[in-house]
Scaffold this motif. Structure first.
Motif, PDB file in Angstrom:
ATOM      1  N   UNK A  37     -11.087   5.523   2.467  1.00 22.57           N
ATOM      2  CA  UNK A  37     -10.400   6.286   3.518  1.00 22.57           C
ATOM      3  C   UNK A  37      -8.928   6.422   3.125  1.00 22.57           C
ATOM      4  N   UNK A  90      -5.001   6.936   4.095  1.00 27.62           N
ATOM      5  CA  UNK A  90      -4.050   6.744   5.197  1.00 27.62           C
ATOM      6  C   UNK A  90      -2.654   6.643   4.599  1.00 27.62           C
ATOM      7  N   UNK A 100      -6.378  -0.189   9.384  1.00 27.82           N
ATOM      8  CA  UNK A 100      -5.876  -0.433   8.030  1.00 27.82           C
ATOM      9  C   UNK A 100      -6.934  -0.095   6.995  1.00 27.82           C
ATOM     10  N   UNK A 101      -8.166  -0.445   7.290  1.00 27.91           N
ATOM     11  CA  UNK A 101      -9.242  -0.157   6.335  1.00 27.91           C
ATOM     12  C   UNK A 101      -9.838   1.229   6.542  1.00 27.91           C
ATOM     13  N   UNK A 102      -9.458   1.884   7.623  1.00 23.57           N
ATOM     14  CA  UNK A 102      -9.975   3.221   7.882  1.00 23.57           C
ATOM     15  C   UNK A 102     -11.380   3.234   8.452  1.00 23.57           C
ATOM     16  N   UNK A 123     -12.757  -9.077   9.345  1.00 26.52           N
ATOM     17  CA  UNK A 123     -12.931  -8.342   8.095  1.00 26.52           C
ATOM     18  C   UNK A 123     -13.767  -7.091   8.369  1.00 26.52           C
ATOM     19  N   UNK A 156       1.186   3.275  11.759  1.00 29.90           N
ATOM     20  CA  UNK A 156       1.174   2.791  10.380  1.00 29.90           C
ATOM     21  C   UNK A 156       0.063   3.416   9.556  1.00 29.90           C
ATOM     22  N   UNK A 157      -1.097   3.582  10.164  1.00 35.48           N
ATOM     23  CA  UNK A 157      -2.280   3.844   9.352  1.00 35.48           C
ATOM     24  C   UNK A 157      -2.866   5.236   9.522  1.00 35.48           C
ATOM     25  N   UNK A 158      -2.360   6.017  10.450  1.00 36.53           N
ATOM     26  CA  UNK A 158      -2.904   7.350  10.657  1.00 36.53           C
ATOM     27  C   UNK A 158      -1.909   8.387  10.172  1.00 36.53           C
TER      28      UNK A 158
END
Lengths: 343, 371
Positions: free
Chosen positions: A327, A329, B43-45, B222, B366-368
């Motif tokens: 993914x 980001x 964070x990991x999507x 996780x 942060x992640x998008x």
């Protein structure tokens, strides 16, 4: 429950009246301090900030750099403030492809520092300079009262010679360039955090502190067209990539699975809620160069550090990370504060 | 060297994703309670890999986000006293109180504010500074409460005269109850925080699942843990079940830690607690019970620990449109806020979820990718 409450909190005081420790962390706060306070006050308008300045002389181009060192503890696994001060400036010069010619050394000593400690740290600085083939040719010493410094602060400045025809900097970065790192990330930051014994964890890791001019010279000697280099000190890989991409006006895609992080660094960051991409190294750099030369550069870098890796490519408009799950980001720029999470 | 532990192996992740896509036949909404899980998901999507008909909404599970602004004011007032060394967790330092100031700024102005990672370290600080007053600003869910209780017990047993506690611990179940009883509630199942359950076990969740007919799956942090939790919750929803299920057995989350629970009971008593964004929730807080209440910072520093409520708020702050209250209840996603990225960012947060390292708005920021 009653109707949903909306309790907004007030604006962050990041633009507040005082300097915060985070302003020195190499992340977003550092950038803002530079752009909003330091550079305007100095009348500097060039938006591109490099590790060293280029001085044009009749005899060729020189690189000029200065670096302050305030590390605590003064001695840590893998190095000390003396070797750090020398390698730090030598590495900043190396990021322009320069060979170091001479260094200055400024000392701010705190009343009460044992002379035996001072001697040991200065011998370490001398040995580091010797290793880099450079001499400390001038300096200055000041003493401040007890409590006004952390034992010892060192400031080094350095001059280096840039080989003819070499022009390394973010403006040379091109779309399609390949991004390499010269080794695994974050050992210095984790080693220092552990050495401070404040965060309740220990590690067998030593700092990655090392001079980088040798590996850069080897890359240049091989005739490689180095577009940009940046050492991965405060703010880590994230800060370096953000600054280079911003100054190049380009984006990049970094593959998380390809970025080398030692298991002990990953574990420490996981434990503390920190990001390995924002942890400092003191003997690592990131490199951008044409794709056709990437494998040769990687082979050369691995002679110095087995962990060197190709991690991504320049392109697009945004700096993105492709996670290990595939993914994409944004790759976050750390703020500069290392604040462990509660849980 | 890669730093990618075996339980993040992509193949196993894909297997769980395939199962999730196959087995999610209807639209469902799950709430992950814990801010750590929210960040891991983004964070990991994972949110971009799960079936589109499975919606994740982010709960109030960040103890930093939900700590009342007035409590932070008390911490700031205590830190401002020259004799005080204030110890707390790192991510509490950035959160402002009712005014613009936070503990990082207090430290920059000369306050002795120290980051600790283990409450017992505060004892060592107190012993090293017998001439100072050491205050531990204790926040967190049931995960961190036992360590605070142990500190209180050791400090009280050892007769520490220069150590006190500003306690703002909160309990998860009352927050889940509050969310479920809200008329706008859309939560059909919960991923319960594995760290909390590693202490508390599953007992408190059984009546919530039964009464509200919602599956509650105890879940780790996780990617594999999170996907396993989602899959089990979806399976229950598809079958019309509503049980508490343990998808995090390696943490012993099903049974919890009896010793830790005993410590909490010994040292704390439940109290009504104000949550930032949620308001006053009955029985959702923990306060020191006798004899440990002798260590309450409010007793030792009556004026500082109960500051004048006429706080100097920043009148220049334009918070219009900020929907942090709705975000904290899972009633709105951060990117649905009209101020998200338009005057509200981690640098200029208008609401608590953008301030904290674990807030849902900060995670989206942060992640998008932002348009």
């Amino acid at each position: 429950m009653t109707a949903p409450l909306n309790l907004p909190c007030p604006i962050s005081p990041d633009d507040g009246p005082v300097v915060l420790l985070g302003h020195g962390g190499g992340g977003l706060l550092s950038q803002r301090l530079l752009q909003q306070v330091i550079l305007p006050a100095l009348g500097t308008t060039d938006g591109v900030l490099l590790d060293a300045a280029t001085l044009k002389t009749e005899g060729g181009e020189l690189a000029f750099s200065t670096d302050g060192h305030v590390v605590r503890p003064l001695e840590f696994p893998g190095g000390d403030i003396g070797s750090l001060a020398v390698f730090g400036t030598v590495n900043d010069l190396a990021m322009l492809g320069a060979t170091p010619l001479a260094l200055s050394l400024g000392l701010i000593l705190e009343e009460g520092l044992p002379l035996s400690t001072l001697s040991r740290l200065l011998r370490s600085a001398a040995a580091a300079a010797d290793r880099c083939g450079v001499s400390v040719v001038t300096g200055d010493t000041k003493v401040v009262e007890k409590g006004k410094a952390d034992g010892l602060f060192m400031t080094t400045a350095g001059i280096g010679r840039i080989p003819a025809g070499v022009s390394i900097g973010p403006r040379a970065i091109r779309s399609g360039d390949v991004i390499l790192v010269s080794g695994d990330l974050g050992r210095h930051g984790v080693a220092i955090l552990a050495a401070r014994e404040e965060l309740g964890f220990s590690t067998s890791l030593a700092s990655d502190l090392a001079p980088l001019h040798g590996s850069v010279q080897a890359l240049l000697a091989a005739g490689l067209d180095l577009h940009a280099l940046r050492d991965l000190t405060r703010g880590g890989l994230a800060a370096a990539l953000h600054e280079l991409c911003r100054d190049a006006g380009l984006g990049a895609l970094v593959h998380e699975a390809e970025v080398p992080v030692h298991g002990a660094v990953a574990s420490a960051c996981e434990l503390l809620g920190l990001d390995p991409f924002t942890m400092a190294s003191e003997g690592r750099f990131v490199l951008m160069l044409p794709e056709a030369q990437a494998q040769e550069a990687l082979k050369l870098l691995r002679r110095w550090q087995s962990g060197a890796a190709i991690i991504g490519r320049i392109g697009g408009e945004a700096l993105l990370l492709e996670t290990s799950l595939g993914v994409r980001r944004p790759l976050e720029l750390g703020r500069g504060e290392l604040l462990p999470r509660i849980c | 060297m890669s730093g990618s532990p075996p339980h993040r192996q992509r193949q196993e992740v894909q297997r769980l994703l395939d199962a999730l896509h196959t087995e999610t036949r209807r639209s469902w909404t799950l709430m992950e309670v814990c801010g750590g899980q929210t960040h891991a998901i983004l964070r990991h999507g994972l949110d971009q890999l799960i079936p589109p008909q499975l919606e994740l909404i982010h709960g109030p599970g960040c103890p930093v986000c939900v700590t009342a602004a007035e409590t932070i004011d008390r911490a700031l007032a205590l830190a401002a006293r020259p004799e005080v060394i204030l110890c707390t967790y790192g991510d509490m330092l950035r959160v402002p109180g009712t005014g613009p100031s936070h503990l990082l700024e207090a430290r920059a102005n000369g306050a002795d504010v120290r980051v600790i990672t283990a409450p017992l370290d505060v004892l060592a600080v107190a012993r090293s500074h017998p001439g100072r007053q050491v205050v531990f600003f204790a926040v967190g869910f049931e995960t961190t409460a036992p360590a605070t209780a142990l500190l209180a017990h050791q400090a009280w047993s050892g007769g520490a005269q220069n150590l006190s506690l500003l306690v703002s611990h909160v309990r998860v179940p009352p927050a889940m109850e509050a969310i479920l009883t809200a008329p706008e509630c859309r939560v059909q199942g919960f991923l319960a925080a594995g760290h909390v359950c590693a202490v508390m076990g599953r007992t408190e969740y059984e009546p919530i699942a039964a009464q509200h007919r919602r599956p509650i799956v105890i879940t780790g942090f996780e990617p594999l843990d999170l996907l396993e939790g989602m899959l089990r919750a979806v399976r229950q929803l598809e079958r019309g079940e509503a049980r508490v299920e343990d998808a995090y057995p390696r943490a012993g989350a099903g049974v919890g830690n009896a010793s830790a629970r005993a410590l909490i009971t010994k040292v704390f008593t439940r109290c009504d607690q104000h949550w930032r964004g949620l308001g006053m929730l009955p029985g959702s807080g923990l306060r020191l019970r006798p004899p440990y209440d002798a260590l309450d910072a409010a007793r030792r520093f009556p004026s500082a620990a109960r500051p004048d409520t006429d706080t100097d708020t920043d009148t220049d702050t334009d918070t219009e449109g900020c929907i942090s209250g709705l975000v904290l209840q899972g009633l709105a996603r951060p990117d649905a806020c009209p101020r998200f990225g338009r005057g509200c960012s981690p640098e200029r947060p208008l609401g608590a979820p953008m301030v904290s390292a674990e807030g849902a708005c900060a995670a989206y920021w942060r992640y998008r990718e932002r348009t």
